[in-house]
Motif scaffolding. Structure first.
Motif, PDB file in Angstrom:
ATOM      1  N   GLU A   1       0.834  -1.209   0.000  1.00 27.69           N
ATOM      2  CA  GLU A   1       0.000   0.000   0.000  1.00 27.69           C
ATOM      3  C   GLU A   1       0.866   1.256   0.000  1.00 27.69           C
ATOM      4  O   GLU A   1       0.560   2.240  -0.678  1.00 27.69           O
ATOM      5  N   SER A   2       1.989   1.206   0.726  1.00 28.48           N
ATOM      6  CA  SER A   2       2.869   2.374   0.763  1.00 28.48           C
ATOM      7  C   SER A   2       3.559   2.595  -0.574  1.00 28.48           C
ATOM      8  O   SER A   2       3.922   3.725  -0.911  1.00 28.48           O
ATOM      9  N   TRP A   3       3.736   1.534  -1.361  1.00 29.37           N
ATOM     10  CA  TRP A   3       4.372   1.688  -2.667  1.00 29.37           C
ATOM     11  C   TRP A   3       3.495   2.519  -3.608  1.00 29.37           C
ATOM     12  O   TRP A   3       4.012   3.277  -4.419  1.00 29.37           O
ATOM     13  N   VAL A   4       2.180   2.379  -3.486  1.00 30.09           N
ATOM     14  CA  VAL A   4       1.282   3.179  -4.333  1.00 30.09           C
ATOM     15  C   VAL A   4       1.477   4.666  -4.067  1.00 30.09           C
ATOM     16  O   VAL A   4       1.508   5.492  -4.980  1.00 30.09           O
ATOM     17  N   SER A   5       1.671   5.009  -2.812  1.00 36.40           N
ATOM     18  CA  SER A   5       1.780   6.430  -2.448  1.00 36.40           C
ATOM     19  C   SER A   5       3.047   7.088  -2.977  1.00 36.40           C
ATOM     20  O   SER A   5       3.112   8.321  -3.045  1.00 36.40           O
ATOM     21  N   VAL A   6       4.068   6.300  -3.318  1.00 31.31           N
ATOM     22  CA  VAL A   6       5.307   6.908  -3.817  1.00 31.31           C
ATOM     23  C   VAL A   6       5.395   6.891  -5.335  1.00 31.31           C
ATOM     24  O   VAL A   6       6.369   7.378  -5.909  1.00 31.31           O
ATOM     25  N   LEU A   7       4.384   6.338  -6.014  1.00 28.64           N
ATOM     26  CA  LEU A   7       4.363   6.426  -7.470  1.00 28.64           C
ATOM     27  C   LEU A   7       4.289   7.888  -7.903  1.00 28.64           C
ATOM     28  O   LEU A   7       3.731   8.733  -7.187  1.00 28.64           O
ATOM     29  N   PRO A   8       4.849   8.229  -9.055  1.00 28.23           N
ATOM     30  CA  PRO A   8       4.692   9.602  -9.561  1.00 28.23           C
ATOM     31  C   PRO A   8       3.211   9.964  -9.661  1.00 28.23           C
ATOM     32  O   PRO A   8       2.391   9.146 -10.084  1.00 28.23           O
ATOM     33  N   SER A   9       2.883  11.164  -9.235  1.00 29.53           N
ATOM     34  CA  SER A   9       1.506  11.638  -9.326  1.00 29.53           C
ATOM     35  C   SER A   9       1.518  13.080  -9.821  1.00 29.53           C
ATOM     36  O   SER A   9       2.527  13.787  -9.703  1.00 29.53           O
ATOM     37  N   ILE A  10       0.404  13.493 -10.360  1.00 25.86           N
ATOM     38  CA  ILE A  10       0.317  14.872 -10.872  1.00 25.86           C
ATOM     39  C   ILE A  10       0.574  15.870  -9.748  1.00 25.86           C
ATOM     40  O   ILE A  10       1.312  16.843  -9.917  1.00 25.86           O
ATOM     41  N   THR A  11       0.000  15.629  -8.592  1.00 26.76           N
ATOM     42  CA  THR A  11       0.160  16.561  -7.464  1.00 26.76           C
ATOM     43  C   THR A  11       1.620  16.694  -7.049  1.00 26.76           C
ATOM     44  O   THR A  11       2.145  17.804  -6.897  1.00 26.76           O
ATOM     45  N   LYS A  12       2.290  15.559  -6.853  1.00 28.33           N
ATOM     46  CA  LYS A  12       3.684  15.600  -6.400  1.00 28.33           C
ATOM     47  C   LYS A  12       4.593  16.222  -7.454  1.00 28.33           C
ATOM     48  O   LYS A  12       5.471  17.030  -7.117  1.00 28.33           O
ATOM     49  N   GLU A  13       4.405  15.862  -8.717  1.00 20.06           N
ATOM     50  CA  GLU A  13       5.307  16.363  -9.760  1.00 20.06           C
ATOM     51  C   GLU A  13       5.080  17.858 -10.014  1.00 20.06           C
ATOM     52  O   GLU A  13       6.016  18.589 -10.345  1.00 20.06           O
ATOM     53  N   GLU A  14       3.846  18.320  -9.825  1.00 15.45           N
ATOM     54  CA  GLU A  14       3.593  19.761  -9.934  1.00 15.45           C
ATOM     55  C   GLU A  14       4.318  20.512  -8.818  1.00 15.45           C
ATOM     56  O   GLU A  14       4.939  21.555  -9.041  1.00 15.45           O
ATOM     57  N   LYS A  15       4.264  19.969  -7.600  1.00 24.34           N
ATOM     58  CA  LYS A  15       4.960  20.606  -6.476  1.00 24.34           C
ATOM     59  C   LYS A  15       6.466  20.670  -6.720  1.00 24.34           C
ATOM     60  O   LYS A  15       7.104  21.705  -6.488  1.00 24.34           O
ATOM     61  N   LEU A  16       7.035  19.553  -7.203  1.00 24.38           N
ATOM     62  CA  LEU A  16       8.476  19.513  -7.416  1.00 24.38           C
ATOM     63  C   LEU A  16       8.894  20.470  -8.521  1.00 24.38           C
ATOM     64  O   LEU A  16       9.911  21.180  -8.396  1.00 24.38           O
ATOM     65  N   LEU A  17       8.135  20.528  -9.592  1.00 26.28           N
ATOM     66  CA  LEU A  17       8.470  21.454 -10.677  1.00 26.28           C
ATOM     67  C   LEU A  17       8.419  22.899 -10.183  1.00 26.28           C
ATOM     68  O   LEU A  17       9.280  23.725 -10.536  1.00 26.28           O
ATOM     69  N   GLN A  18       7.448  23.223  -9.335  1.00 25.41           N
ATOM     70  CA  GLN A  18       7.363  24.574  -8.790  1.00 25.41           C
ATOM     71  C   GLN A  18       8.567  24.887  -7.904  1.00 25.41           C
ATOM     72  O   GLN A  18       9.106  26.011  -7.938  1.00 25.41           O
ATOM     73  N   ILE A  19       9.033  23.894  -7.140  1.00 25.80           N
ATOM     74  CA  ILE A  19      10.233  24.078  -6.318  1.00 25.80           C
ATOM     75  C   ILE A  19      11.438  24.385  -7.202  1.00 25.80           C
ATOM     76  O   ILE A  19      12.234  25.297  -6.913  1.00 25.80           O
ATOM     77  N   LEU A  20      11.589  23.635  -8.295  1.00 26.60           N
ATOM     78  CA  LEU A  20      12.711  23.854  -9.205  1.00 26.60           C
ATOM     79  C   LEU A  20      12.655  25.259  -9.814  1.00 26.60           C
ATOM     80  O   LEU A  20      13.669  25.970  -9.880  1.00 26.60           O
ATOM     81  N   VAL A  21      11.469  25.659 -10.249  1.00 25.56           N
ATOM     82  CA  VAL A  21      11.311  26.998 -10.844  1.00 25.56           C
ATOM     83  C   VAL A  21      11.632  28.069  -9.803  1.00 25.56           C
ATOM     84  O   VAL A  21      12.297  29.078 -10.108  1.00 25.56           O
ATOM     85  N   ASN A  22      11.206  27.882  -8.572  1.00 23.71           N
ATOM     86  CA  ASN A  22      11.495  28.852  -7.507  1.00 23.71           C
ATOM     87  C   ASN A  22      12.992  29.017  -7.261  1.00 23.71           C
ATOM     88  O   ASN A  22      13.442  30.061  -6.784  1.00 23.71           O
ATOM     89  N   HIS A  23      13.769  27.970  -7.605  1.00 23.96           N
ATOM     90  CA  HIS A  23      15.222  28.039  -7.452  1.00 23.96           C
ATOM     91  C   HIS A  23      15.919  28.475  -8.741  1.00 23.96           C
ATOM     92  O   HIS A  23      17.139  28.361  -8.846  1.00 23.96           O
ATOM     93  N   GLY A  24      15.141  28.971  -9.691  1.00 23.92           N
ATOM     94  CA  GLY A  24      15.723  29.526 -10.907  1.00 23.92           C
ATOM     95  C   GLY A  24      16.089  28.512 -11.968  1.00 23.92           C
ATOM     96  O   GLY A  24      16.850  28.826 -12.894  1.00 23.92           O
ATOM     97  N   ILE A  25      15.562  27.296 -11.869  1.00 18.11           N
ATOM     98  CA  ILE A  25      15.871  26.254 -12.852  1.00 18.11           C
ATOM     99  C   ILE A  25      14.862  26.354 -13.993  1.00 18.11           C
ATOM    100  O   ILE A  25      13.656  26.417 -13.771  1.00 18.11           O
ATOM    101  N   ARG A  26      15.403  26.328 -15.225  1.00 19.43           N
ATOM    102  CA  ARG A  26      14.612  26.707 -16.402  1.00 19.43           C
ATOM    103  C   ARG A  26      14.279  25.526 -17.299  1.00 19.43           C
ATOM    104  O   ARG A  26      14.922  24.469 -17.234  1.00 19.43           O
ATOM    105  N   SER A  27      13.303  25.765 -18.159  1.00 23.38           N
ATOM    106  CA  SER A  27      12.905  24.769 -19.150  1.00 23.38           C
ATOM    107  C   SER A  27      14.031  24.558 -20.159  1.00 23.38           C
ATOM    108  O   SER A  27      14.703  25.500 -20.583  1.00 23.38           O
ATOM    109  N   GLY A  28      14.241  23.312 -20.569  1.00 23.81           N
ATOM    110  CA  GLY A  28      15.396  22.965 -21.389  1.00 23.81           C
ATOM    111  C   GLY A  28      15.453  23.632 -22.753  1.00 23.81           C
ATOM    112  O   GLY A  28      16.459  24.226 -23.118  1.00 23.81           O
ATOM    113  N   ARG A  29      14.444  23.542 -23.541  1.00 24.71           N
ATOM    114  CA  ARG A  29      14.502  24.016 -24.929  1.00 24.71           C
ATOM    115  C   ARG A  29      14.336  25.526 -25.025  1.00 24.71           C
ATOM    116  O   ARG A  29      14.920  26.161 -25.906  1.00 24.71           O
ATOM    117  N   THR A  30      13.531  26.125 -24.148  1.00 24.42           N
ATOM    118  CA  THR A  30      13.197  27.539 -24.287  1.00 24.42           C
ATOM    119  C   THR A  30      13.945  28.441 -23.327  1.00 24.42           C
ATOM    120  O   THR A  30      14.079  29.643 -23.580  1.00 24.42           O
TER     121      THR A  30
END
Length: 623
Positions: A563-592
């Motif tokens: 059951e705990s393994w399901v909770s650590v699968l990639p999810s839209i909520t978690k990946e959105e949070k992580l991407l926002q953290i990266l952007v807040n630290h000035g990390i940019r999109s690759g192509r643009t």
């Protein structure tokens, strides 16, 4: 030709009669009374019987319990009509206070003591040999007229009370092109040990020399043979020694009781449910190692692989695709105890930080699943980016993207021994390795000229630490496997497909990574490859066939942790949070180069979010 050909087709009662009369011209019952079930024997005082039954149930691979007698019961009505446990094994072993004290030919003189003793009848792999031969699989020990080879291993059984010992395995050399067949035939025959528990190098089980078995005889392999190991009932000998009973008996290895029961799997054919059909894949050549997984799990993993082949940037990555690399890479990672992940592609050399948003999310997704599977996992990246990643990691934990922080390292190249010291304790490849797997995801890879290039042919070598050297050194150390995940061909590990990169990817002649990994996983966006590996690890560890193979058929499945393994699968909520953290630290999109919620120029909604949702649906069986 088989040495005792006439005995192959005799009925069990005839063989038992010959054994009672001391007239059987054989040292082993392997190959006798073909198609009938043979059993291992353990005889203990009745005071130990309950604990030994629990020990068998806890280690059903080596000790599949077919019948437990009443105290003093000589016969075994469920298995044979007229057997007598005192006389019907070809040879016995006697133990006193855990010490082996002799090999009696029968137990008649111990009849009085046996009145207070219980006999356990345990399934034996000799029972499936006829089914293998019928399918055209050679049994080398029968061909050579000798006993099967049996070995003590370094694999501990699940202990119960005073019963504590390591697994014993039997080994049969099998032609490499028949590994699938031998596994599929033995898989449903769980009453006689079922599918193999290891295929490949004996050293991985702690067996030092395959030509020197602990029990049985050495068996000569042919040129194309691979050693295949099954859990073995001789494991009970170690259990008997550990309990130190004043008096106990077992059969002598290879000298089984032959019953009147037909081996069920000999005529029932292969299982038809995909989740119960095993498939065998080679995951290492140094040392040789094969893994087993169900056809149903393979079907899901191939669906994941197809999903991540979508090429939104139209880079031509379909030409870099190698079938089943996701499957084999993840199988290899599933067997590892310790994994080192590297990421970081400083494509934006005019910005600080120069990193892009592709790579770290995939790395974190894999690390999160590996943590849940109780593996040691660490991340290595450039020294200049270490503090930034520590801050990102801390915020990821605070926001629930990661359960706990992942250790972060940098690699300093101080000479030829640096990589060895980093990968192996004391810099000695003969000692235990610090990491059994290296995984690179969207990590700058060294080109043939020694430089590091982004997709626009800009040399970014001044921003990149030579982590490639860890991968190059790993290729020389037995027992360390490597995986590269990329989406353009200039990433670490993509050297495995460099000729395709040169031919089909823009600027490929210059930018192609020259460093090869054992497995190359290509994806339209590298993060997707990391998500797919995390999902594949979930599928593999929920696969009954693969999970049993991982634990060598001892102990119990990890049901409470699923059951705990399901909770650590990639999810839209978690990946959105992580991407926002990266952007807040000035990390940019690759192509643009945009400082936005995007990866490789593609917006999180509804592009990456859709991919994440589809990967979860396949993984959880909803698509």
């Amino acid at each position: 030709m088989y040495l005792f050909e006439p005995l192959r087709h005799q009925l069990p009662a005839v063989i038992r009669g010959m054994i009672r009369g001391n007239k059987l011209p054989a040292r082993s019952t392997s190959g006798l009374a073909e198609g009938f079930k043979q059993v291992n024997i353990t005889i203990l005082h009745k005071s130990l019987a309950d604990d030994f039954e629990k020990f068998c149930n806890a280690n059903s691979g080596p000790l599949p319990l077919l019948y437990r007698s009443e105290p003093g019961e000589w016969k075994c009505p469920p298995l044979s009509a007229d057997s007598d446990i005192r006389t019907d094994c070809l040879q016995y072993r006697k133990y006193e206070h855990g010490i082996f004290t002799g090999t009696p030919e029968n137990l008649m003189e111990y009849s009085e003591e046996l009145r207070d003793m219980v006999t356990f009848y345990l399934g034996c792999s000799f029972s499936f040999e006829k089914a293998l031969q019928t399918a055209g699989i050679p049994i080398r020990n029968i061909e050579q007229g000798c006993n099967v080879s049996m070995y003590k291993t370094a694999v501990p059984c699940f202990g119960v009370g005073s019963f504590q010992c390591n697994l014993v395995v039997s080994m049969r050399p099998v032609p490499v092109d028949l590994l699938n067949a031998v596994t599929q035939i033995s898989q449903p025959m769980k009453e006689v040990h079922g599918a193999p528990v290891h295929i490949g190098s004996p050293g991985m089980l702690g067996i030092r020399e395959v030509s020197e078995p602990d029990f049985g005889d050495p068996v000569e392999a042919q040129l194309e043979d691979v050693p295949v190991f099954w859990a073995c009932g001789v494991t009970a000998l170690g259990a008997v020694q550990s309990c130190k009973s004043p008096l106990a008996f077992t059969h002598a290895p290879g000298c089984m009781l032959i019953t009147d029961q037909k081996s069920k799997g000999a005529s029932t054919g292969f299982p038809v449910c995909p989740s119960q059909i095993p498939e065998v894949y080679c995951i290492s050549q140094n040392p040789v190692h094969y893994s087993i997984v169900s056809a149903g799990a393979v079907e899901k993993i191939r669906a994941l692989e197809e999903l991540i082949q979508s090429d939104p940037g139209d880079r031509g990555i379909k030409h870099l695709f190698l079938k089943d690399e996701l499957l084999k890479a993840s199988l290899s990672i599933s067997h590892a105890k310790s994994v080192l992940i590297t990421t970081g592609f400083p494509t934006h050399f005019n910005y600080n930080p120069p990193e892009e948003t592709d790579g770290p999310p995939g790395a974190f997704a894999m690390a999160s699943m590996l943590q849940a599977l109780k593996k040691e996992v660490a991340i290595v990246t450039d020294q200049r980016a270490l503090e930034m990643y520590k801050m990102v990691m801390q915020e990821a934990v605070e926001q629930g993207v990661l359960e706990t922080p992942v250790p972060l390292f940098s690699f300093h190249d101080d000479g030829m021994e640096s990589s060895l010291k980093f990968l192996c304790h004391n810099g000695n490849p003969q000692t235990p390795r610090r990491f059994e797997q290296l995984v690179a995801i969207e990590r700058s890879g060294m080109a043939a000229d020694g430089n590091y290039y982004n997709m626009r042919k800009v040399n970014i070598k001044h921003l990149v630490d030579p982590i490639d050297k860890l991968f190059l050194t790993a290729g020389t150390i037995p027992g360390i496997s490597t995986t590269g995940i990329g989406d353009g061909g200039n990433e670490l590990g993509m050297g495995k497909v460099k000729e395709a990169v040169k031919k089909h990817i823009q600027n490929g002649d210059l930018i192609a990574c020259d460093v090869e990994a054992d497995f190359a996983v290509t994806a339209g966006v590298s993060n997707w490859g990391g998500y797919a590996v995390a999902c594949t690890l979930y599928i593999l560890n929920n696969c009954e066939i693969h999970e049993r193979y991982l634990r060598k058929a001892v102990g119990f499945p990890c049901c409470s942790e699923k059951e705990s393994w399901v909770s650590v699968l990639p999810s839209i909520t978690k990946e959105e949070k992580l991407l926002q953290i990266l952007v807040n630290h000035g990390i940019r999109s690759g192509r643009t180069g945009n400082l936005e919620m995007e990866v490789d120029g593609l917006p999180f909604y509804n592009f990456h979010s859709t991919m994440i949702a589809q990967l979860r649906e396949v993984t959880l069986g909803q698509l």
